[in-house]
Design a protein around this motif. Sequence first.
Motif, PDB file in Angstrom:
ATOM      1  N   LEU A  30       0.760  -1.264   0.098  1.00  0.00           N
ATOM      2  CA  LEU A  30      -0.029   0.088  -0.205  1.00  0.00           C
ATOM      3  C   LEU A  30       0.702   1.109   0.089  1.00  0.00           C
ATOM      4  CD1 LEU A  30      -2.758  -0.876   2.417  1.00  0.00           C
ATOM      5  CD2 LEU A  30      -3.070  -1.061   0.169  1.00  0.00           C
ATOM      6  N   GLU A  31       2.217   1.023  -0.204  1.00  0.00           N
ATOM      7  CA  GLU A  31       3.020   2.339   0.010  1.00  0.00           C
ATOM      8  C   GLU A  31       2.674   3.288  -1.137  1.00  0.00           C
ATOM      9  OE1 GLU A  31       4.208  -0.995  -0.821  1.00  0.00           O
ATOM     10  OE2 GLU A  31       5.100  -1.467   0.891  1.00  0.00           O
ATOM     11  N   GLY A  32       2.700   4.697  -0.583  1.00  0.00           N
ATOM     12  CA  GLY A  32       2.492   5.697  -1.292  1.00  0.00           C
ATOM     13  C   GLY A  32       0.970   6.158  -1.436  1.00  0.00           C
ATOM     14  N   ARG A  33      -0.034   5.215  -0.938  1.00  0.00           N
ATOM     15  CA  ARG A  33      -1.374   5.236  -1.167  1.00  0.00           C
ATOM     16  C   ARG A  33      -1.969   5.568   0.274  1.00  0.00           C
ATOM     17  NH1 ARG A  33       0.223   0.801  -3.908  1.00  0.00           N
ATOM     18  NH2 ARG A  33      -0.244   1.026  -6.171  1.00  0.00           N
ATOM     19  N   GLU A  34      -3.026   6.601   0.099  1.00  0.00           N
ATOM     20  CA  GLU A  34      -3.658   7.152   1.301  1.00  0.00           C
ATOM     21  C   GLU A  34      -4.951   6.149   1.765  1.00  0.00           C
ATOM     22  OE1 GLU A  34      -5.688  11.193   3.028  1.00  0.00           O
ATOM     23  OE2 GLU A  34      -5.157  11.071   0.984  1.00  0.00           O
ATOM     24  N   VAL A  35      -4.667   5.385   2.945  1.00  0.00           N
ATOM     25  CA  VAL A  35      -5.882   4.447   3.161  1.00  0.00           C
ATOM     26  C   VAL A  35      -6.804   5.164   3.954  1.00  0.00           C
ATOM     27  CG1 VAL A  35      -6.235   2.329   4.593  1.00  0.00           C
ATOM     28  CG2 VAL A  35      -4.073   2.558   3.444  1.00  0.00           C
ATOM     29  N   LEU A  36      -8.122   5.314   3.233  1.00  0.00           N
ATOM     30  CA  LEU A  36      -9.257   6.104   3.842  1.00  0.00           C
ATOM     31  C   LEU A  36     -10.193   5.173   4.699  1.00  0.00           C
ATOM     32  CD1 LEU A  36      -9.811   7.765   0.347  1.00  0.00           C
ATOM     33  CD2 LEU A  36      -8.585   8.594   2.438  1.00  0.00           C
ATOM     34  N   SER A  37     -10.078   3.771   4.463  1.00  0.00           N
ATOM     35  CA  SER A  37     -11.180   2.961   5.326  1.00  0.00           C
ATOM     36  C   SER A  37     -10.807   1.369   5.132  1.00  0.00           C
ATOM     37  CB  SER A  37     -12.471   3.078   4.576  1.00  0.00           C
ATOM     38  OG  SER A  37     -12.538   2.749   3.201  1.00  0.00           O
ATOM     39  N   ILE A  38     -11.231   0.513   5.806  1.00  0.00           N
ATOM     40  CA  ILE A  38     -10.761  -0.671   6.119  1.00  0.00           C
ATOM     41  C   ILE A  38     -12.195  -1.555   6.196  1.00  0.00           C
ATOM     42  CG2 ILE A  38      -8.346  -0.666   6.637  1.00  0.00           C
ATOM     43  CD1 ILE A  38      -9.190  -1.157   9.470  1.00  0.00           C
ATOM     44  N   GLY A  42     -15.173 -11.828   5.548  1.00  0.00           N
ATOM     45  CA  GLY A  42     -14.864 -13.055   5.630  1.00  0.00           C
ATOM     46  C   GLY A  42     -13.338 -12.990   6.259  1.00  0.00           C
ATOM     47  N   GLU A  43     -12.651 -14.019   5.422  1.00  0.00           N
ATOM     48  CA  GLU A  43     -11.301 -13.922   5.510  1.00  0.00           C
ATOM     49  C   GLU A  43     -10.482 -12.776   5.011  1.00  0.00           C
ATOM     50  OE1 GLU A  43      -9.550 -16.187   7.705  1.00  0.00           O
ATOM     51  OE2 GLU A  43     -11.486 -16.486   8.383  1.00  0.00           O
ATOM     52  N   GLU A  44     -11.086 -12.123   4.359  1.00  0.00           N
ATOM     53  CA  GLU A  44     -10.297 -10.879   3.439  1.00  0.00           C
ATOM     54  C   GLU A  44     -10.452  -9.604   4.320  1.00  0.00           C
ATOM     55  OE1 GLU A  44     -11.198 -12.120  -0.976  1.00  0.00           O
ATOM     56  OE2 GLU A  44     -12.348 -10.942  -0.074  1.00  0.00           O
ATOM     57  N   VAL A  45      -9.272  -9.128   4.138  1.00  0.00           N
ATOM     58  CA  VAL A  45      -9.354  -7.511   4.739  1.00  0.00           C
ATOM     59  C   VAL A  45      -9.273  -6.513   3.577  1.00  0.00           C
ATOM     60  CG1 VAL A  45      -8.010  -5.745   5.920  1.00  0.00           C
ATOM     61  CG2 VAL A  45      -7.930  -8.152   6.607  1.00  0.00           C
ATOM     62  N   VAL A  55      -6.938  -5.918  -1.474  1.00  0.00           N
ATOM     63  CA  VAL A  55      -7.325  -6.798  -0.601  1.00  0.00           C
ATOM     64  C   VAL A  55      -6.223  -7.510  -0.139  1.00  0.00           C
ATOM     65  CG1 VAL A  55      -7.571  -8.391  -2.675  1.00  0.00           C
ATOM     66  CG2 VAL A  55      -8.908  -8.923  -0.376  1.00  0.00           C
ATOM     67  N   SER A  56      -6.074  -8.058   1.113  1.00  0.00           N
ATOM     68  CA  SER A  56      -5.136  -8.710   1.408  1.00  0.00           C
ATOM     69  C   SER A  56      -6.006 -10.189   2.133  1.00  0.00           C
ATOM     70  CB  SER A  56      -4.396  -8.135   2.920  1.00  0.00           C
ATOM     71  OG  SER A  56      -3.581  -9.022   3.358  1.00  0.00           O
ATOM     72  N   VAL A  57      -5.799 -11.130   1.689  1.00  0.00           N
ATOM     73  CA  VAL A  57      -6.574 -12.652   2.059  1.00  0.00           C
ATOM     74  C   VAL A  57      -5.726 -13.219   3.116  1.00  0.00           C
ATOM     75  CG1 VAL A  57      -7.177 -14.802   1.383  1.00  0.00           C
ATOM     76  CG2 VAL A  57      -7.143 -12.841  -0.262  1.00  0.00           C
ATOM     77  N   GLN A  62       0.834  -9.906   1.023  1.00  0.00           N
ATOM     78  CA  GLN A  62       0.931  -8.968   0.203  1.00  0.00           C
ATOM     79  C   GLN A  62      -0.768  -8.480  -0.020  1.00  0.00           C
ATOM     80  OE1 GLN A  62       3.025  -6.714  -1.374  1.00  0.00           O
ATOM     81  NE2 GLN A  62       4.989  -7.878  -1.187  1.00  0.00           N
ATOM     82  N   TRP A  63      -0.751  -7.022  -0.218  1.00  0.00           N
ATOM     83  CA  TRP A  63      -1.905  -6.314  -0.853  1.00  0.00           C
ATOM     84  C   TRP A  63      -1.906  -6.361  -2.140  1.00  0.00           C
ATOM     85  CZ3 TRP A  63      -5.793  -4.820   2.387  1.00  0.00           C
ATOM     86  CH2 TRP A  63      -5.254  -4.594   3.739  1.00  0.00           C
ATOM     87  N   ARG A  64      -3.118  -6.706  -2.753  1.00  0.00           N
ATOM     88  CA  ARG A  64      -3.196  -6.696  -4.165  1.00  0.00           C
ATOM     89  C   ARG A  64      -4.475  -5.761  -4.570  1.00  0.00           C
ATOM     90  NH1 ARG A  64      -7.295  -9.995  -6.352  1.00  0.00           N
ATOM     91  NH2 ARG A  64      -8.095 -11.447  -4.730  1.00  0.00           N
ATOM     92  N   ARG A  65      -4.198  -5.006  -5.765  1.00  0.00           N
ATOM     93  CA  ARG A  65      -5.201  -4.088  -6.213  1.00  0.00           C
ATOM     94  C   ARG A  65      -6.307  -4.933  -6.811  1.00  0.00           C
ATOM     95  NH1 ARG A  65      -6.852  -0.442 -10.198  1.00  0.00           N
ATOM     96  NH2 ARG A  65      -6.997   1.744  -9.461  1.00  0.00           N
TER      97      ARG A  65
END
Length: 71
Positions: A30-38, A42-45, A55-57, A62-65
């Motif tokens: 998520l480097e360089g991105r502004e996280v606004l909400s989470i 289920g098992e995903e964030v 999403v991070s399973v 790793q996070w993937r777009r």
Amino acid sequence: MAGIIGDRHHSGVLTAGRPEGPWTKLGEGLEGREVLSIALAGEEVLAGTDDGVFVSVSHCGQWRRLPTLDD
């Protein structure tokens, strides 16, 4: 517990076992991105950012777009 830091320099999703910490980043990507909400699904964030939804399973991998209608 989970929380976000929404600035461009330290942005990310953080987790901790208790409010006083210690807090650690949940995965990379998520480097360089502004996280606004989470959100949990289920098992995903899911992390809503200024550059799409990620999403991070594995809760520590790793996070993937996720694709958008524009992609």
